[in-house]
Every structure is written in C-alpha cells, then in structure tokens.
Scaffold this active site. Sequence first.
Site, PDB file in Angstrom:
ATOM      1  N   ILE A  49       0.885  -1.252  -0.094  1.00  0.00           N
ATOM      2  CA  ILE A  49      -0.025  -0.102  -0.082  1.00  0.00           C
ATOM      3  C   ILE A  49       0.837   1.261  -0.031  1.00  0.00           C
ATOM      4  O   ILE A  49       1.841   1.378   0.785  1.00  0.00           O
ATOM      5  CB  ILE A  49      -1.027  -0.011   1.067  1.00  0.00           C
ATOM      6  CG1 ILE A  49      -2.007  -1.066   1.006  1.00  0.00           C
ATOM      7  CG2 ILE A  49      -1.722   1.549   1.355  1.00  0.00           C
ATOM      8  CD1 ILE A  49      -3.154  -1.209   2.146  1.00  0.00           C
ATOM      9  N   ALA A  55       4.804   4.069   2.465  1.00  0.00           N
ATOM     10  CA  ALA A  55       4.313   2.958   2.013  1.00  0.00           C
ATOM     11  C   ALA A  55       4.471   1.652   3.101  1.00  0.00           C
ATOM     12  O   ALA A  55       5.316   1.989   4.132  1.00  0.00           O
ATOM     13  CB  ALA A  55       4.949   2.190   0.637  1.00  0.00           C
ATOM     14  N   LYS A  56       3.684   0.635   2.908  1.00  0.00           N
ATOM     15  CA  LYS A  56       3.768  -0.377   3.843  1.00  0.00           C
ATOM     16  C   LYS A  56       3.472  -1.742   3.027  1.00  0.00           C
ATOM     17  O   LYS A  56       2.534  -1.596   2.238  1.00  0.00           O
ATOM     18  CB  LYS A  56       3.116  -0.081   5.123  1.00  0.00           C
ATOM     19  CG  LYS A  56       3.467  -1.081   6.295  1.00  0.00           C
ATOM     20  CD  LYS A  56       4.870  -0.224   6.720  1.00  0.00           C
ATOM     21  CE  LYS A  56       5.242  -0.980   7.929  1.00  0.00           C
ATOM     22  NZ  LYS A  56       6.526  -0.061   8.694  1.00  0.00           N
ATOM     23  N   GLY A  57       3.955  -2.809   3.493  1.00  0.00           N
ATOM     24  CA  GLY A  57       3.758  -4.077   2.952  1.00  0.00           C
ATOM     25  C   GLY A  57       3.487  -5.083   3.906  1.00  0.00           C
ATOM     26  O   GLY A  57       3.846  -5.067   5.105  1.00  0.00           O
TER      27      GLY A  57
END
Length: 469
Positions: free
Chosen positions: A71, A116-118
């Site tokens: 995201i 962002a991040k995953g």
Amino acid sequence: MSIKETQNKIEAIMDQLYKEEEFLTEEKGESRQKVFDSGKEVLTTTDKIIKSYIRVPKDNREIVRIPAYRIQHNNIAGFYKGGIRFSQGVNEEEVENLAVLMTLKNALHGLPYGGAKGGVDINPKDFSPRELNMVSRKYVQRFAPDIGPTRDIPAPDMGTDERVMDWMIGEYKTIHPGQNYLGAFTGKSIENGGAFGRREATGKGVYHTYLWLVNEWAGKQQEEELNLEDGVHRKQFNVLKRIYEQHKNRQPVRLAVQGFGNVGGVAAYMAYHCRHSAHHVVAVSDHLVTLYNENGLDIDRLLAYHRQHHQLPATEEELSEAEVEAVPLHRDDILTLDMDVFILAAIEDQITEKNMKEVKADILVEGANAPITSEADSYLHEAGKVVIPDILANAGGVLVSYLEWKQDRITRFYTEDEVLIEMYDQLSKTCDKVFPDYFNDRLPDIRNTCYLKALKQLFLLLYKHGKLY
C-alpha cells in the site's frame, strides 16, 4: 490507532493549520479554504492499494493461498518507503494505516521519501526456511511493477529480517536483469549492500529519543524560563525533571520493555548498559510471558537465551537454564506494572480504553507503530504522562535505511560509527524542533506537534507542486 483515527487526526491538524494566519499567507478567504480542503483530501487518501494472493507449495505438498499487500500512501516528498511485515492476521486497514504513518514519519525527519507499507498474512514460525523463501520471492513477483530503487523501496518489519530482504532483492535482480537493483530494498545483509548497524538502529533510536528528552532537553531547562501554567504541560515537565534528577544522582529508574525482538531487545540492552543513568530494567515481555524482578533483570543473560531459543524463558526450568532471577507473569501484565518508563516495542493497540487507567508509567515511548489507541493517548496525556509518539521515536530504522539506499547508489560503505552518528544527529535535530515548540507554545499534545511539523512540510510540497487546485 486505526486508519480512521489517523485520518481524523490529520483532518483536525489541517483545520488547526488553516487558522494559523502566518502560515501560507498568500492564500486568503474562499481560495484558502479550498486549498486546505484539497490538502485534507489528498493527505487522507491513499495513492494505491495493491492486494494479491501468494500461492506457495508447502513441504507436505499442500498449496496455501496467502493474502499479501503493498500500500502506497503518498509520494509528494519522494519515493515510497516502508517495511514489509510477515504477521498472522495482517489486513488491508492495518497496512494502510502504517503506510500513512510512514509518510508522516519521513516528513517529520526531513527524509526524501513518501510512505508505503507491505504485509503478508502468515505466522513465519509456521513456515520452513524453504517455504519462507518461496513466500518472499513470490511477493516480489506479484509486486515487481510497483517497487524499485526509484519507485518504492521496502525494508524489514515485524516477522522479516535481512535474510528475507536478501531473498527479495535476489528475486528482484532476476526479474530486472541489467538494472540497478541494490537500492530496491534496504535492511539487507552487509554482504548484499546493507548498512552497518541497521538491525539495531530502531532500538537504539528509540532509547536515544527518550534519553535526549530527559537529559539533553529537560535537564537543561528551568521551569521559570518556560513560564508554565498549572496544567498538563507543567505536570509533564515535572515528570521529566524528576527522571532527570534520578539520572543525575544515579538513583534507580524503573524501566520496562514490551517486546524483546530487534527493537525491544536492543532498547533493553541500551538501558541496562547506559552510563548516563542507573536504570533497573524491571520487566520485559514477549508473546509468551512477562518477566519481572523489582531489583532489575539480567538483560545480558536474557539476550543470550533469546539468541539461542528465539523467545524469553517462560518457566522456572527455563529461567534456571538462563540463570535469570525473575517472576514469570502473563504477557499482558507488563502493561500495568509499577515503573517509571515504559518502552512499547511489540504490536499495535496495546494500551486501550480497557486498560489505560491502570497504566502506572510516567513516560511511554512508542517503539512499535500505533501501540496506543487514540482514546488512550488522550487519557494518558490529560493525566500528565509523557507519550513519545511512534513517528518520532522509532525512526532510527528508516534513517539508517536512507543511508543504506545512498551508499548503494554511490557504492561506498558507511562505517558503523558514521551510521550511528548520522542517525543520532538527525533524531536529535527532530527532537529539538518538536519538544521546545510543544512546551513553549503550549501545543495540544506531543503527537499533535509531530503531526503538525510533518503535515506543514507535506502541505507546502503539495502546494508548491501545484497539486491543490
């Protein structure tokens, strides 16, 4: 905090900025309202939500279907940047909130990154090394078009480490032959272009932020110069002064750490060996147990045991093996024990409206992301407790990731001393623009002050780029 709570906080602070007449003086009246409304819309809306399913053949030949996310919240300040976590139950809302926090964190510390991040919905302990390798490689395959050294740069997070980053960069290199690949991921092993000190950076940064506030700032301030009125700010300043006096006079400061991984374990080690104070690390915890000793735990022996067993000793037999004197308690008991300083370095939503009134610590440091809910945060603030928020305290990892990304571009390794000096210097600079303003200007709370600094930077970039028409 949930994504909705974070978005509400952003909107409230944008309204606060709108009322500051000296901010963005070129916009007035209806035009000013429209510009700020546009800013709120942009900063509370995520750029891109990518969800995929990773299919992995397990060692027993069963094929599992695993939800995975990347995201990307906002990139006005630079390339997207944020970790990838392997965590059971991770979901879209959690990952989106963490992506927003990364945008704010990078802006607060002046890094040329967006947020962002995953996430991958697995418990890594349930997967063999071969299976984890497959998960890591397939994650890169699914998200390859959206990541890269000048697009979106992942890093380790909960449940991932340098081994996972090495696997991922190996897969990225395979997918993109002949292209620059080293800067596509940070948190790699040294042999793979990683930065010295990256693994310990977040924990050391968390401890440094707390120590700076008490010793470098509060210790040098006089209450009369601040002209504090009766109320929350005076209560908080008195807390900081009391802890400083304990440090100065080598009186024991009771400190506890929730979470004993890369962040919590390192923070506990730093407190245990700190030459500037006489900390008694009275409690530590992990996913199994809280260990308590009112006279202080032997952190060196606990770390040695943890390195071998990947968990804290949870029974009398295990404590005997570790040669540690402690009382084993329920893992959640650490939240309400008697202590002066509490470092939360586990997971989200640990202090909530259900237990906030039982919290006894006077200083709380968010080593994890969003460990305190919005309601609990407000309550603790009004009670005069000092909460050092996540986007300020736990930025050591991304600060060192930035150095790693730079060194991969110039093919020159920074020494560990250079890395730590740079990280500590940037953390100190950020603290020095947050805490004086918070106390001198009587701002609503410390988290509000951090968000205000970050959102000013982001809003001005959006405005100067012509994104708010």
